[in-house]
Write an enzyme that holds these catalytic residues in place. Structure first.
Site, short mmCIF file in Angstrom:
data_model
loop_
_atom_site.label_atom_id
_atom_site.label_comp_id
_atom_site.label_asym_id
_atom_site.label_seq_id
_atom_site.Cartn_x
_atom_site.Cartn_y
_atom_site.Cartn_z
N TYR A 155 20.56 33.85 24.62
CA TYR A 155 21.69 33.11 24.06
C TYR A 155 23.03 33.47 24.70
O TYR A 155 23.80 32.59 25.05
CB TYR A 155 21.72 33.36 22.55
CG TYR A 155 22.67 32.48 21.79
CD1 TYR A 155 22.36 31.15 21.53
CD2 TYR A 155 23.88 32.97 21.30
CE1 TYR A 155 23.23 30.33 20.81
CE2 TYR A 155 24.75 32.16 20.60
CZ TYR A 155 24.42 30.84 20.34
OH TYR A 155 25.29 30.04 19.64
N LYS A 159 25.29 30.82 26.76
CA LYS A 159 26.65 30.43 26.33
C LYS A 159 27.71 30.85 27.37
O LYS A 159 28.76 30.22 27.46
CB LYS A 159 26.95 31.02 24.94
CG LYS A 159 26.08 30.42 23.83
CD LYS A 159 26.23 28.91 23.73
CE LYS A 159 25.42 28.32 22.58
NZ LYS A 159 25.52 26.86 22.47
N1 LIG Z 1 26.86 28.65 13.52
C1 LIG Z 1 27.32 29.59 14.31
O1 LIG Z 1 27.58 30.73 13.87
C2 LIG Z 1 27.62 29.27 15.77
C3 LIG Z 1 28.46 30.14 16.47
C4 LIG Z 1 28.74 29.87 17.81
C5 LIG Z 1 28.22 28.77 18.42
N2 LIG Z 1 27.38 27.93 17.73
C6 LIG Z 1 26.82 26.78 18.46
O2 LIG Z 1 27.16 25.59 17.78
C7 LIG Z 1 26.19 24.59 18.06
C8 LIG Z 1 25.78 23.93 16.74
O3 LIG Z 1 25.14 24.89 15.92
P1 LIG Z 1 25.28 24.91 14.34
O4 LIG Z 1 25.88 26.20 13.98
O5 LIG Z 1 25.88 23.66 13.85
O6 LIG Z 1 23.72 25.01 13.95
P2 LIG Z 1 22.79 24.09 13.03
O7 LIG Z 1 23.44 23.82 11.72
O8 LIG Z 1 21.46 24.76 13.03
O9 LIG Z 1 22.70 22.72 13.86
C9 LIG Z 1 22.04 22.67 15.10
C10 LIG Z 1 21.87 21.22 15.53
O10 LIG Z 1 21.19 21.19 16.79
C11 LIG Z 1 20.09 20.28 16.70
N3 LIG Z 1 18.98 20.68 17.56
C12 LIG Z 1 18.36 21.89 17.62
N4 LIG Z 1 17.33 21.84 18.48
C13 LIG Z 1 17.29 20.57 18.96
C14 LIG Z 1 16.44 19.88 19.87
N5 LIG Z 1 15.37 20.48 20.44
N6 LIG Z 1 16.70 18.58 20.16
C15 LIG Z 1 17.75 17.94 19.58
N7 LIG Z 1 18.59 18.54 18.71
C16 LIG Z 1 18.34 19.83 18.39
C17 LIG Z 1 19.67 20.33 15.22
O11 LIG Z 1 19.04 19.11 14.85
P3 LIG Z 1 17.47 18.88 14.58
O12 LIG Z 1 16.91 20.15 14.03
O13 LIG Z 1 17.47 17.73 13.61
O14 LIG Z 1 16.92 18.50 15.91
C18 LIG Z 1 21.03 20.42 14.55
O15 LIG Z 1 21.58 19.14 14.38
C19 LIG Z 1 25.04 25.29 18.79
O16 LIG Z 1 25.12 25.02 20.18
C20 LIG Z 1 25.30 26.76 18.52
O17 LIG Z 1 24.80 27.58 19.56
C21 LIG Z 1 27.08 28.16 16.42
#
Ligand SMILES: NC(=O)c1ccc[n+]([C@@H]2O[C@H](COP(=O)([O-])OP(=O)(O)OC[C@H]3O[C@@H](n4cnc5c(N)ncnc54)[C@H](OP(=O)(O)O)[C@@H]3O)[C@@H](O)[C@H]2O)c1
Length: 265
Positions: A155, A159
């Site tokens: 990861y 990133k």
């Molecule tokens: N939350 C944090 O603490 C955090 C911090 C830094 C960065 N981020 C980044 O922010 C972004 C969004 O994450 P989030 O926190 O909103 O997490 P989340 O609530 O788990 O949402 C992740 C999204 O990605 C989709 N996804 C995952 N695998 C997929 C696949 N194979 N094909 C298509 N869609 C897929 C999921 O949809 P489906 O399961 O319906 O496919 C979901 O809509 C990510 O890139 C993550 O690395 C998050």
């Protein structure tokens, strides 16, 4: 003369930051193309946003670990007559098991989802943006891109790639009216840690480290509007980046080894 509203393609729109971006942009009059695997969630959100904001909202269910998905998504956008003006490259997750113990297919899927598909989607929408001399691309990186390396996780490397290439793309595309922003959130209240299986450990972290997705998206979109290539949302995250930056390499390695709250043990 009626003007066609701008269109945004949002990957990972079924939850968390992606769904929040969908609400944020719909409220600002953008037409949307929502992408993720869970079609039912996307359809519910699309219906809600169309009702609330009277915007067109299309859904395309796709698994972005499938190398055929980016082309299929943009073929669908074409068929629907949607020019993609805004790309929110957001879909992502973090693996949770040690590198050597994780089947190659899983690791390859992570790379396909957050490196290859993300890069391909950008590559496919840029020609149209260039032609129209306007485009905005948001690539979801993470605070992890600045953090010390973390054992077992692809990861942080993924990133870092996103952070680095977003800035390079921004430099290349600014003269064409296209802004690229790497959005680098810290801990954000979404389903991320449920999917990763680290909810218990995450819940033990101090509340001050956490942000709501609405705050992340509001600051991120403001950065996009201001043409900023990198956005670290939230004061605590900004302080963390400033504190981590000058760490000598050996100290960063040691910090990564000892401070990672999600390490497998
Ligand atoms: N939350 C944090 O603490 C955090 C911090 C830094 C960065 N981020 C980044 O922010 C972004 C969004 O994450 P989030 O926190 O909103 O997490 P989340 O609530 O788990 O949402 C992740 C999204 O990605 C989709 N996804 C995952 N695998 C997929 C696949 N194979 N094909 C298509 N869609 C897929 C999921 O949809 P489906 O399961 O319906 O496919 C979901 O809509 C990510 O890139 C993550 O690395 C998050």
């Amino acid at each position: 003369m009626t003007t066609v509203p701008r269109s945004a393609l949002i990957s990972g729109a079924s939850a968390g930051i992606g769904a929040t971006f969908a609400r944020h942009l719909a409220a600002r009059g953008y037409q949307l193309l929502l992408v993720a695997r869970r079609a039912d969630r996307l359809h519910d959100l699309a219906a809600q946003l169309t009702e609330q904001h009277k915007v067109r909202c299309e859904v395309f269910a796709a698994d972005l670990t499938d190398p055929a998905s980016p082309a299929a998504i943009l073929r669908y956008a074409d068929e629907q007559g949607l020019n993609i003006d805004v790309l929110i490259n957001n879909a992502g997750l973090s693996g949770k098991t040690a590198f050597a113990d994780t089947p190659w297919d899983s690791l390859a899927g992570e790379i396909q989802l957050m490196v290859t598909a993300q890069t391909e989607l950008a590559h496919r929408v840029i020609p149209g943006m260039k032609e129209r001399r306007w485009g905005r691309i948001v690539n979801l990186s993470s605070l992890a891109a600045f953090a010390p390396p973390a054992a077992s996780l692809l990861y942080t490397g993924i990133k870092s790639y996103v952070l680095n290439t977003s800035q390079a793309l921004d430099m290349e595309l600014k003269p064409h009216g296209i802004h690229v922003t790497a959005l680098c959130p810290g801990f954000t209240h979404t389903e991320f840690h449920d999917v990763m299986g680290t909810r218990d450990k995450a819940n033990r972290l101090p509340g001050i480290l956490w942000q709501q997705p609405e705050a992340v998206v509001a600051e991120g979109w403001k950065a996009v509007q201001n043409g900023k290539p990198v956005c670290v949302p939230g004061l605590v995250n900004k302080i963390s980046v400033a504190a981590m930056k000058p760490l000598p390499i050996r100290l960063a390695y040691l910090a990564g080894k000892t401070l990672n709250p999600f390490k497998n043990s």
